[in-house]
Design an enzyme around this catalytic site. Structure first.
Site, PDB file in Angstrom:
ATOM      1  CE  LYS A 142      14.794  -4.846 -15.011  1.00 23.54           C
ATOM      2  NZ  LYS A 142      15.634  -5.955 -15.530  1.00 23.54           N
TER       3      LYS A 142
ATOM      4  NE  ARG B 185      19.498 -12.638 -17.904  1.00 22.23           N
ATOM      5  CZ  ARG B 185      19.234 -11.565 -17.155  1.00 22.23           C
ATOM      6  NH1 ARG B 185      18.935 -11.711 -15.866  1.00 22.23           N
ATOM      7  NH2 ARG B 185      19.283 -10.354 -17.671  1.00 22.23           N
TER       8      ARG B 185
ATOM      9  CE1 TYR C 273       0.035 -15.625  14.809  1.00 23.75           C
ATOM     10  CE2 TYR C 273       0.938 -13.951  13.350  1.00 23.75           C
ATOM     11  CZ  TYR C 273      -0.146 -14.654  13.849  1.00 23.75           C
ATOM     12  OH  TYR C 273      -1.409 -14.378  13.375  1.00 23.75           O
TER      13      TYR C 273
END
Length: 388
Positions: free
Chosen positions: A42, A138, A269
């Site tokens: 997956k 779940r 930054y």
């Protein structure tokens, strides 16, 4: 390793197909009699490339492939993958019909989806794996739903129940008794299903961590994802002498710019880093848009000429700055390793996960689609890039 065409930036991921083959063989050697592997591919095989690894699975004796989404299963079928493919994620009726047309096996997480599958099974055979909840809370059927499950299965003879499975919540921790508790609960639920007239020829519960711990029964399927690509799924080191797994992914870039900066000069930054000495600062053409996490700002390390050097300043969208003052030979064009080995040193996925306060799965999956993959084995290499 072959180089990318010169019109692409020098940032890519190398996928070692022979390491994948070796891991497949190592993990198969750990399985008991008649157990077989479902390769979990997956999320594009955790960023490694599902189609390419599925092709290796076909030649490596893998029994089945598992994906999360129907789209992932369809991608494999469109690529000519003929192995059985199990779709783990929930599907609606239209998706079930498409899945059946494409010879995809359905992972059924509850009675609602089973009812949809039974409706489709009035017209054709539907192959399913039924998921039951042994404690994770779940997905999966709970015991109070078993009467409805039995009724649906018995009323739909074209529903072919190939396997019953569950999922461990914390198999990565061998000190947590939850895995053994879940196994006992799984056995109890299987017995309850049998009493209701529901049984299947195969079961599966073990994931990568459970396989490495030996928590597998003869005849089971096992679902292995992370370990196939060389990730360590355990919270504690494996016992000494355990067969090693080989990392499959190596992420590299090159030095694009070198600057000599005086002491006290800001880098990046937010002015979060200031040089404490005259410094050589190198800029790399990679950033958080590629999946190199911003949380590695001022705390990550990379490899240059076989040495660890620090990431300095903030990781930006497309650029990373590193301090190579202590590698005086460093030059523009030098290879820089973000994840993987160079010389005797290695930046592991587990190290990056700790610094990012996450898990290895997420580090792999975060490597973005704009980073080309080179698939390499002895004597040949292929490139997959969204920009080709």
């Amino acid at each position: 390793m072959s180089s990318l065409p010169s019109d692409l930036r020098p940032t890519w991921v190398e996928i070692d197909l022979e390491a994948f083959d070796a891991n497949t063989a190592t993990l198969a050697s750990l399985l008991p009699r008649n157990a077989s592997t479902i390769a979990v591919l997956k999320a594009d095989a955790y960023g490694h490339g599902a189609v390419e690894l599925a092709r290796r699975c076909e030649r490596n004796g893998i029994a089945m492939i598992a994906v999360a989404l129907i789209e992932e299963g369809l991608e494999l079928r469109r690529a000519g993958i003929s192995l059985p493919v199990l779709v783990l994620g929930p599907l609606n009726e239209q998706q079930i019909r498409i899945a059946v047309d494409e010879r995809l096996t359905l992972g059924i997480p509850g009675p609602e989806e089973l009812e949809l599958a039974a409706r489709v099974a009035q017209e054709r055979e539907v192959v399913i794996h039924l998921k039951i909840d042994s404690g994770m809370g779940r997905m999966g059927c709970v015991e109070t739903e078993f009467p409805r499950i039995a009724e649906l299965l018995q009323s739909a003879p074209n529903l072919h129940l190939e396997a019953i499975y569950t999922h461990f919540a914390n198999a990565s921790d061998p000190d947590d008794p939850m895995t053994s508790d879940q196994l006992a609960r799984f056995d109890t639920l299987l017995a309850t299903l049998r009493q209701a007239g529901i049984s299947a020829p195969r079961q599966h519960a073990a994931n990568s961590a459970a396989v490495l711990r030996g928590v597998v029964s003869p005849g089971d399927f096992v679902r292995i994802g992370l370990a196939l690509v060389g990730g360590d799924p355990l919270d504690h080191p494996l016992p000494e002498g355990h067969p090693p797994l080989r990392p499959v992914m190596r992420w590299r870039t090159e030095i694009a710019r070198l600057k000599e900066l005086p002491a006290g000069h800001v880098v990046g930054y937010g002015a979060t880093f200031r040089t404490a000495r005259p410094s050589r600062i190198a800029t790399l053409p990679v950033g958080y848009a590629d999946g190199y996490g911003r949380r590695l700002s001022n705390r990550g390390e990379v490899l240059v000429r076989g040495q660890r050097v620090p990431v300095v300043g903030r990781v930006s969208m497309d650029l990373v700055t590193i301090d190579v003052t202590d590698v005086p030979e460093a030059a523009v064009g030098d290879e820089v390793i973000l994840m993987g080995g160079q010389g005797e040193e290695r930046i592991t996925v587990e190290e990056l996960a700790v610094k990012l306060d996450t898990i290895s799965h997420e580090v792999f999956c975060a490597v973005g689609s704009r980073v080309p993959r080179i698939y390499a084995e002895t004597g040949r290499a292929r490139i997959r890039s969204r920009f080709q």
